[in-house]
Design an enzyme around this catalytic site. Structure first.
Site, PDB file in Angstrom:
ATOM      1  N   HIS A   1       0.853  -1.191   0.000  1.00  0.00           N
ATOM      2  CA  HIS A   1       0.000   0.000   0.000  1.00  0.00           C
ATOM      3  C   HIS A   1       0.886   1.237   0.000  1.00  0.00           C
ATOM      4  O   HIS A   1       1.951   1.256   0.619  1.00  0.00           O
ATOM      5  CB  HIS A   1      -0.914   0.003   1.230  1.00  0.00           C
ATOM      6  CG  HIS A   1      -2.093   0.903   1.102  1.00  0.00           C
ATOM      7  ND1 HIS A   1      -2.019   2.263   1.314  1.00  0.00           N
ATOM      8  CD2 HIS A   1      -3.384   0.648   0.765  1.00  0.00           C
ATOM      9  CE1 HIS A   1      -3.212   2.796   1.126  1.00  0.00           C
ATOM     10  NE2 HIS A   1      -4.058   1.847   0.788  1.00  0.00           N
TER      11      HIS A   1
ATOM     12  N   ASP B   1      -7.799  -5.227  -0.051  1.00  0.00           N
ATOM     13  CA  ASP B   1      -8.347  -6.058  -1.119  1.00  0.00           C
ATOM     14  C   ASP B   1      -8.142  -7.553  -0.898  1.00  0.00           C
ATOM     15  O   ASP B   1      -8.921  -8.364  -1.404  1.00  0.00           O
ATOM     16  CB  ASP B   1      -7.701  -5.672  -2.463  1.00  0.00           C
ATOM     17  CG  ASP B   1      -7.981  -4.232  -2.829  1.00  0.00           C
ATOM     18  OD1 ASP B   1      -9.155  -3.862  -2.898  1.00  0.00           O
ATOM     19  OD2 ASP B   1      -7.012  -3.478  -3.033  1.00  0.00           O
TER      20      ASP B   1
END
Length: 355
Positions: A245, A302
């Protein structure tokens, strides 16, 4: 300032909406979190009842919208249809050109309420089934699953869907939120700003990553194949979907909650297959990239959300549009803040070098 809407500490793994930690929000109804984002404070019992009633009263879509849905190419991702239909329904909104605070709030209610109905109607129509009208007695998450399946979900699945929407609702100035704010900064209408967000969320490096995770799980197939798959990806320097991320340098706090939820689903369904496959992928990535190479790459929002969708039999074609159903409240909160500024966002070209 947008930091008042969302706060992220990427080193400590902290996420807050309006200064309330995500772990304190996760057991609330989605409607309460949506209210918090848009209004700036958690609702009282009376405020929540009124807000929920307004949302449930606006869930239905008209015949013209259904006609557009039936004209869609049913081989496309649901995000394609959602983007088209949201743009179309704007012309039926009596408040389209009312930029007052009250007019924008009425538009916001309709958008939040109708997105689940649009996605569910498209899904059922694409699969040769009649759309299921929304049930005003059900929560945001339970109603969405009901409209997809035609039967009421069990309590755990309804709870998981509600939490999924909450965890998807807001995440500071990510790409789709920024694009929505740019549109709002021109004082364009709320529908246009949300369409901008939808277009940006669709990309596989943003909201589309959930569908990619589901495809990856299918490709790997079993826990025994996970290590070989990950090692080959690392050797080829290819991205492993659901990991890493731009903000978090530790475990994504949303990923932690999604992992717990996926385990609960696996245990209740007495089927640990997808959970164990995902855990085997995670263990290999952490061993090879974090422990051996010192890279700060952990599961993001996700990864385990893709596992949840596998257990709930949600097809990859719906994954990103479901993300949008939750995220629309965050987009709207940012748009409302941007409208108050009455100042256009105009970055300089040299800033692109940092992207």
């Amino acid at each position: 300032m947008s930091k008042n809407i969302c706060f992220i500490d990427g080193l400590e793994g902290i996420l807050k909406y309006r200064d309330v930690d995500i772990n304190d929000l996760i057991d609330l109804p989605y409607d309460a979190v949506s209210y918090l984002l848009i209004q700036g404070e958690l609702p009282g019992e009376k405020e929540l009842a009124e807000y929920s009633a307004r949302l449930r009263a606006e869930r239905e879509i008209n015949r013209e919208v259904m006609d557009v849905i039936r004209m869609c190419n049913f081989n496309i991702d649901a995000m394609e249809a959602l983007r088209t239909v949201v743009s179309f329904i704007s012309q039926f909104d009596p408040d389209l050109n009312d930029s007052s605070q009250e007019g924008n709030m009425r538009k916001a209610i309709r958008l939040i309420a109708m997105l689940p109905t649009i996605v569910a109607a498209y899904y059922r129509t694409a699969n040769g089934k009649e759309p299921v009208p929304p049930d005003p007695s059900l929560s945001h998450g339970a109603n969405f699953l009901y409209m997809i399946r035609g039967s009421r979900p069990d309590p755990l699945e309804a709870e998981v869907m509600e939490k999924d929407f909450i965890l998807s609702a807001e995440h500071e100035l990510n790409a789709s939120t920024f694009s929505s704010r740019v549109t709002a900064s021109t004082l364009s209408d709320l529908y246009s700003a949300v369409v901008s967000g939808l277009c940006t969320l669709k990309g596989p490096l943003h909201g589309g990553a959930r569908a990619e995770v589901m495809t990856m799980l299918e490709e790997i197939g079993s826990p025994e194949n996970a290590e070989k798959f990950v090692l080959e990806k690392i050797e080829k320097r290819e991205k492993i979907m659901g990991f890493g991320h731009r903000v978090y340098k530790t475990y994504d706090p949303r990923g932690t909650i999604f992992k717990q939820l996926s385990m609960r689903l696996a245990e209740v369904k007495e089927d640990m297959h997808w959970y164990e496959t995902a855990e085997a992928i995670e263990n290999t990535v952490v061993r090879e990239l974090v422990e051996k190479r010192g890279k700060l790459i952990y599961p993001n929002v996700d990864f385990y959300s893709g596992v949840i969708y596998k257990y709930m039999e949600i097809p990859p074609q719906l994954a990103t549009s479901i993300f949008a159903i939750g995220r629309v409240s965050g987009w709207i909160a940012h748009c409302f803040e941007q409208y108050e500024k009455k100042k256009i966002i105009r970055p300089r070209a040299f800033m692109l070098d940092e992207c």
